[in-house]
Scaffold this active site. Structure first.
Site, short mmCIF file in Angstrom:
data_model
loop_
_atom_site.label_atom_id
_atom_site.label_comp_id
_atom_site.label_asym_id
_atom_site.label_seq_id
_atom_site.Cartn_x
_atom_site.Cartn_y
_atom_site.Cartn_z
CE1 TYR A 135 -3.60 -2.16 0.84
CE2 TYR A 135 -4.44 -0.45 0.89
CZ TYR A 135 -5.17 -1.93 0.88
OH TYR A 135 -5.99 -2.25 0.50
CE LYS A 190 1.13 -17.78 -2.36
NZ LYS A 190 -0.13 -19.06 -2.06
CG ASP A 222 -2.78 -20.26 -0.87
OD1 ASP A 222 -2.52 -19.56 0.54
OD2 ASP A 222 -2.52 -20.41 -1.56
CG ASP A 246 -8.59 -4.19 1.23
OD1 ASP A 246 -9.27 -3.55 2.01
OD2 ASP A 246 -7.94 -4.31 0.05
CG ASP A 250 -14.56 -6.51 2.37
OD1 ASP A 250 -14.08 -5.03 3.52
OD2 ASP A 250 -14.40 -5.80 1.06
C1 IPM Z 1 -10.67 -0.01 3.34
C2 IPM Z 1 -10.56 0.06 2.33
C3 IPM Z 1 -9.62 0.39 1.99
C4 IPM Z 1 -8.64 0.49 1.79
C5 IPM Z 1 -9.80 1.85 0.65
C6 IPM Z 1 -10.69 3.02 0.76
C7 IPM Z 1 -8.49 2.82 0.08
O1 IPM Z 1 -11.35 -0.48 1.41
O2 IPM Z 1 -10.38 0.14 5.29
O3 IPM Z 1 -10.21 -1.78 3.95
O4 IPM Z 1 -8.00 -0.49 0.50
O5 IPM Z 1 -7.64 -0.29 3.12
MG MG Z 2 -11.41 -2.55 1.82
#
Ligand code: IPM
Ligand code: MG
Length: 371
Positions: A135, A190, A222, A246, A250
């Protein structure tokens, strides 16, 4: 105590209005100061993180953040895109430790896309390193390739990197968090392919020596993605890098069926933090009054607990949210047969009403929607 309120884009202002309402009825010594961020700030001031917004965030005791991003800004040069606001805040405030709990609320097991028995009682915590990795790694950019499969072709590149202190500090945070929970830490890497993550694995293993009471295991990313949908309850605390975190956070959030319910905290080394819902700005439903404000309200509770030393107030908010759910109120994202569908504002009002008295909370929440 001064709180920076940064609503942002999309549904940000709607969900934030409800969290602010909740904070205001708590009668705590808080000063709330609002500033624009993300695409909204770009439109007003030509930058997603204007200097005044950054200064407010730096001066505040904590930051409550909504969400940023909207497709209409996708064509902008990267430095002006809404996402740069949150990345800039993380970097400038040194928010390296990101806590993303994935909890399956008992009332919401039906809302998960997994079988209820796989997620009932799920309570895992993803700890994502937030200021390093690919990042933020330099160099990055576009250029003409001089080697690789197509020398002379246009190419783009980013740099994945982690230094020892970066890994050590997030590992300490993760072991300490695991110690307060079920004492099981899974470090996701990884290492079979990437030098960066072999180093990550080595350093996390070294830090483990300080925490013999915590069980540590290592898992490739993975496999971790697979295990999260196969047997999510086998995890307790997961620690990983910025990029894998990240993605996995999710995934973990969604399998609870309640991404609209999940708060998150991003902390610096002094526990000063930025608190935000785990979900995004959802521009497709912005302005319709249907977004779920509970993740933002619960983020405010997390803020009271971790950065402002107000655990009792945090408990009260969390109980009020439980009461409202127990009363059957649901926004569209968590609605299921037999529950009552409400909008953003009604949900916020119900939480405020439930705060009045935890005993009568359920019935109050119920009657709120009838008026
Ligand atoms: C998160 C989001 C952010 C990230 C984006 C909006 C930059 O997806 O907070 O997970 O990738 O960290
Ligand atoms: Mg995110």
């Amino acid at each position: 105590m001064k709180i920076a309120i940064l609503p942002g884009d999309g549904i940000g202002s709607e969900i934030m209005a409800e969290a602010v309402k909740v904070l205001q009825v708590m009668e705590l010594p808080l000063t709330l100061e609002t500033a624009p961020v993300g695409g909204t700030a770009y439109e007003l001031h030509g930058h997603p993180l204007p200097p005044a917004t950054l200064a407010l965030a730096q001066a505040a005791d904590a930051v409550l953040f909504g969400a940023v991003g909207d497709w209409k800004f996708d064509k902008l040069e990267r430095q002006f895109r809404p996402e740069q606001a949150i990345l800039g805040l993380r970097k400038h405030l040194g928010l390296f430790a990101n806590f993303r709990p994935a909890i399956c609320y008992p009332q919401l097991t039906q809302a998960s896309s997994l079988k209820p028995e796989l997620v009932a009682g799920l309570d895992i915590l993803i700890i994502r390193e937030l200021t390093g990795d690919i990042y933020f790694g330099a160099p990055r950019g576009r250029r003409t390739a001089v080697d690789g499969h197509f020398p002379g072709a246009e190419e783009a590149f980013d740099t994945m990197r982690y230094s020892r202190p970066e890994i050590e500090r997030i590992a300490h945070v993760a072991f300490q968090a695991a110690r307060r929970r079920r004492k099981k830490l899974t470090s996701v890497d990884k290492a079979n392919v990437l030098e960066t993550f072999q180093f990550w694995k080595d350093v996390v293993s070294e830090v483990h020596a300080d925490y013999p009471d915590v069980a540590l295991d290592h898992m490739y990313v993975d496999n971790a993605a697979m295990q999260l949908v196969k047997a999510p309850k086998a995890f307790d605390v997961v620690v990983t890098g910025n990029m894998f975190g990240d993605i996995l956070s999710d995934e973990a959030a969604m399998l609870t069926g309640s991404i609209g319910m999940l708060p998150s905290a991003s902390l610096d080394k002094h526990n000063k933090g930025l608190y935000e819902p785990s979900h995004g700005s959802a521009p497709d439903i912005a302005g319709k009054g249907v977004a779920n404000p509970l993740a933002t309200i619960l983020s405010a509770a997390m803020m009271l607990r971790y950065s402002l030393n107000q655990a009792t107030a945090a408990d009260r908010i969390e109980s009020a949210v439980q009461a409202v759910l127990a009363a059957g109120l649901r926004t569209a994202d968590i609605w299921s047969e037999g529950t009552q569908r409400v909008g953003t504002r009604e949900m916020g009002d119900a939480v405020v009403a439930a705060l009045g008295s935890s005993k009568t909370a359920a019935s109050t929440a119920q009657s709120m929607t009838k008026t």
